[in-house]
Design a protein around this motif. Structure first.
Motif, PDB file in Angstrom:
ATOM      1  N   SER A  61       0.811  -1.209   0.000  1.00 39.29           N
ATOM      2  CA  SER A  61       0.000   0.000   0.000  1.00 39.29           C
ATOM      3  C   SER A  61       0.851   1.270   0.000  1.00 39.29           C
ATOM      4  O   SER A  61       0.338   2.349   0.158  1.00 39.29           O
ATOM      5  N   ARG A  82      -9.898  -4.286  -0.594  1.00 41.35           N
ATOM      6  CA  ARG A  82      -8.585  -4.087  -1.197  1.00 41.35           C
ATOM      7  C   ARG A  82      -8.360  -5.135  -2.278  1.00 41.35           C
ATOM      8  O   ARG A  82      -8.580  -6.324  -2.048  1.00 41.35           O
ATOM      9  N   ARG A 127      -4.518  -2.607  -2.738  1.00 37.62           N
ATOM     10  CA  ARG A 127      -4.988  -1.226  -2.848  1.00 37.62           C
ATOM     11  C   ARG A 127      -6.491  -1.143  -2.633  1.00 37.62           C
ATOM     12  O   ARG A 127      -7.240  -1.955  -3.167  1.00 37.62           O
ATOM     13  N   GLU A 128      -6.903  -0.086  -1.936  1.00 41.85           N
ATOM     14  CA  GLU A 128      -8.326   0.102  -1.659  1.00 41.85           C
ATOM     15  C   GLU A 128      -9.056   0.566  -2.918  1.00 41.85           C
ATOM     16  O   GLU A 128      -8.629   1.524  -3.565  1.00 41.85           O
ATOM     17  N   LEU A 164     -10.995  -4.102   3.972  1.00 41.72           N
ATOM     18  CA  LEU A 164     -10.320  -2.853   4.306  1.00 41.72           C
ATOM     19  C   LEU A 164      -9.461  -3.046   5.547  1.00 41.72           C
ATOM     20  O   LEU A 164      -9.787  -3.851   6.420  1.00 41.72           O
ATOM     21  N   LYS A 165      -8.369  -2.296   5.617  1.00 37.73           N
ATOM     22  CA  LYS A 165      -7.548  -2.289   6.834  1.00 37.73           C
ATOM     23  C   LYS A 165      -8.171  -1.334   7.852  1.00 37.73           C
ATOM     24  O   LYS A 165      -9.051  -0.550   7.526  1.00 37.73           O
ATOM     25  N   ILE A 207     -12.711   3.887   2.515  1.00 32.24           N
ATOM     26  CA  ILE A 207     -11.453   3.626   1.815  1.00 32.24           C
ATOM     27  C   ILE A 207     -10.326   4.497   2.366  1.00 32.24           C
ATOM     28  O   ILE A 207      -9.214   4.027   2.589  1.00 32.24           O
ATOM     29  N   SER A 243      -8.905   3.209   5.534  1.00 30.07           N
ATOM     30  CA  SER A 243      -8.081   2.025   5.335  1.00 30.07           C
ATOM     31  C   SER A 243      -6.693   2.408   4.854  1.00 30.07           C
ATOM     32  O   SER A 243      -5.703   1.762   5.189  1.00 30.07           O
ATOM     33  N   ALA A 244      -6.612   3.506   4.072  1.00 29.52           N
ATOM     34  CA  ALA A 244      -5.329   3.892   3.483  1.00 29.52           C
ATOM     35  C   ALA A 244      -4.502   4.782   4.405  1.00 29.52           C
ATOM     36  O   ALA A 244      -3.327   4.996   4.172  1.00 29.52           O
ATOM     37  N   THR A 280      -6.500   7.959  -2.470  1.00 27.35           N
ATOM     38  CA  THR A 280      -7.311   6.760  -2.679  1.00 27.35           C
ATOM     39  C   THR A 280      -8.798   7.032  -2.828  1.00 27.35           C
ATOM     40  O   THR A 280      -9.513   6.202  -3.378  1.00 27.35           O
TER      41      THR A 280
END
Ligand code: SF4
Lengths: 130, 248, 125
Positions: A21, B65, B69-70, B93-94, B160, B163-164, B221
């Motif tokens: 990421s 993701r 990537r989201e 998602l993180k 999103i 998450s990023a 993102t």
């Protein structure tokens, strides 16, 4: 405001190292953090080492001779790299934080790192040759 | 033409350790990633947990993701990711608690959104080109002010940006990019000094705009061009202006 | 002007000390690594260098700025770990104490170094 917190909280920050990421901003964030920690550690090492000075020339001068060896000079170059990355990235954070360069932050980061690379080369040359 | 694609799907249940399952699916040429996920569910495993509603990037429900990537899988084509027979890795998602498979718990996020005042529906935005919108079904134009219409906002609350965000990764207490952007949006709308003060107070907090470390991943993102990072910078200028009497 | 909150001031001072450090650290690094012959000063050169009160003022300003910057930075990194309100207070207090000790140590250090070369002679000049 009361929030319900997720339970799996442990070691969340390890996710920084999920390199898939990483984009420019993430890279800048990680670099800033790593150099920050490195510089704080160096600051305290430096302050402790300086206490040798209180022992007068008989203690300090042999240490300086050691510190002038290529190995220590190479450490100086690493230190300079850390300072430049952290300082110049700080310029980006501060400028965008007060509204300058908002929207051009990636270009700003690249340009500042370019300046840093040039300064690092000049500095390394001076450290070894000067 | 049809596409053959392998999905490397993140699988999780609270009582099991996480794993990846491989699902081979066939989807039409123009399929988006969400279509492929649905195929995996339909053809392989009806127990697969994932969320979606609208299929066209207006509900913000399906965010996951893809290859780290989201994205909103409902609008990204499978084709974009096809690379020989390499599988597509699909993960939740993180920075949210996991519920199961691709589903995460967004309660904490939505509470922050609510606190920012940007609620799902509200009695404003009831004019179109200066004229009140009256959907004529016997609606008294005078009552239009109090009828909640769907808001016209960019942010679809997909999560999103959270998450990023590297700061969000570190601490869930951070108010977060989407909610800070919502605060900034609310401040633009209201002139009520008390409400403004309350909104600024939320932003001007250790866990508000000052927790942001300017990675700008949210702006990078966000699928809806909300530009949360710019909003955070704008909030900082507002706070400086208010506290120190200079700037914006 | 309303009272700025601590959260605002943290960012504000981090930016201000950061800007100062660009200058002061520049001076410090150039003075110690680029100007000094052979890269670093031996003891006599250090004493001669510290003989200039402007230098002492600059080095002290550097020490104060770098300490504030380092403590605010450490606070920020620790807060990022998602501490409880109680631990946030402890971290703030703890780092304040560490910062004050650091600056006091630096002042003592300059005094002791000059003392090693006779502080009396220095102050008598
Ligand atoms: S700001 Fe953008 S990324 Fe964040 S929740 Fe809203 S639409 Fe999604």
């Amino acid at each position: 405001m009361k929030l319900s917190l997720p339970e799996n909280q442990k070691l969340r920050f390890l996710r920084w190292f999920d390199f898939r990421s990483w984009r420019v901003g993430m890279l800048a964030y990680i670099l800033n953090r790593v150099t920050a920690i490195g510089l704080v550690v160096y600051l305290y090492l430096h302050l402790v080492v300086l206490s040798i000075l209180t022992g007068g020339p008989t203690q300090w001068d042999p240490f300086v001779a050691l510190a002038r060896s290529p190995f220590f000079l190479a450490l100086d170059v690493i230190l300079l790299a850390g300072i430049l990355i952290h300082g110049l990235n700080g310029v980006r954070v501060t400028l965008t934080g007060v509204g300058v360069g908002v929207g051009a932050q990636k270009t700003l980061f690249a340009a500042l790192m370019l300046v840093g690379a040039v300064l690092l080369l000049a500095g390394a040359w001076k450290i070894f040759m000067g | 033409m049809a596409l053959n694609v392998t999905l490397r799907m993140f699988r999780y249940r609270p009582d099991q350790s996480a794993r990846y399952d491989m699902f081979k699916v066939t989807v039409p040429d123009a399929a988006n990633v969400l279509d492929a996920i649905e195929q995996a569910w339909a053809q392989h495993d009806r127990a697969l947990m994932f969320r979606h509603a609208c299929h066209h990037a207006s509900c913000g429900t399906c965010a996951v993701r893809v290859n780290g990537r989201e994205v909103l899988p409902c609008i990204v084509p499978v084709k974009k990711y096809l690379d020989g027979d390499k599988p597509l890795t699909i993960e939740p998602l993180k920075n949210f608690s996991l519920v199961g498979d691709l589903v995460v718990d967004v309660a904490n996020f939505f509470q922050k959104q609510a606190a920012s005042g940007l609620v799902i529906t509200r009695p404003t935005e009831n004019k179109l080109e200066g004229k009140p919108i009256a959907y004529d079904q016997g609606l008294d134009p005078a009552s239009v002010e109090t009828v909640p219409f769907n808001r016209f906002e960019n942010c679809i609350e997909c999560g999103i940006c959270l998450s990023a965000c590297p700061t969000m990764a570190a601490s869930v207490k951070f108010f977060g990019p989407a909610s800070l952007a919502a605060l900034e949006r609310e401040l633009d709308k209201t002139t009520d000094p008390q409400r403004r003060a309350r909104l600024l107070e939320l932003a001007d907090d250790e866990q508000g705009v000052w927790r942001c470390h300017s990675a700008w991943e949210c702006t990078e993102t966000c699928p809806q061009n909300v530009r949360p990072a710019e909003a955070i910078m704008a909030l900082r200028r507002r706070i400086f202006a208010q506290r120190f009497g200079f700037g914006k | 002007m309303q009272n700025p909150k601590r959260s605002t001031l943290g960012w504000f001072w981090q930016a201000v000390t950061g800007a100062l450090l660009l200058l002061l650290l520049g001076v410090h690094f150039i003075a110690h690594h680029f100007i000094a012959a052979g890269g670093l000063r031996d003891f006599n050169q250090v004493i001669a260098y510290l003989g200039n009160p402007i230098i002492i003022a600059l080095e002290l300003a550097f020490l104060v700025a770098v300490t504030i910057h380092a403590m605010l930075g450490a606070r920020s990194i620790l807060f990022d770990l998602g501490l409880s309100a109680q631990w946030e207070r402890r971290v703030t207090r703890g780092l304040t104490v560490v910062g004050v000790i650091t600056v006091l140590y630096g002042i003592w250090l300059i005094y002791a170094i000059l003392g090693a070369n006779s502080a009396v002679a220095f102050w008598a000049r």
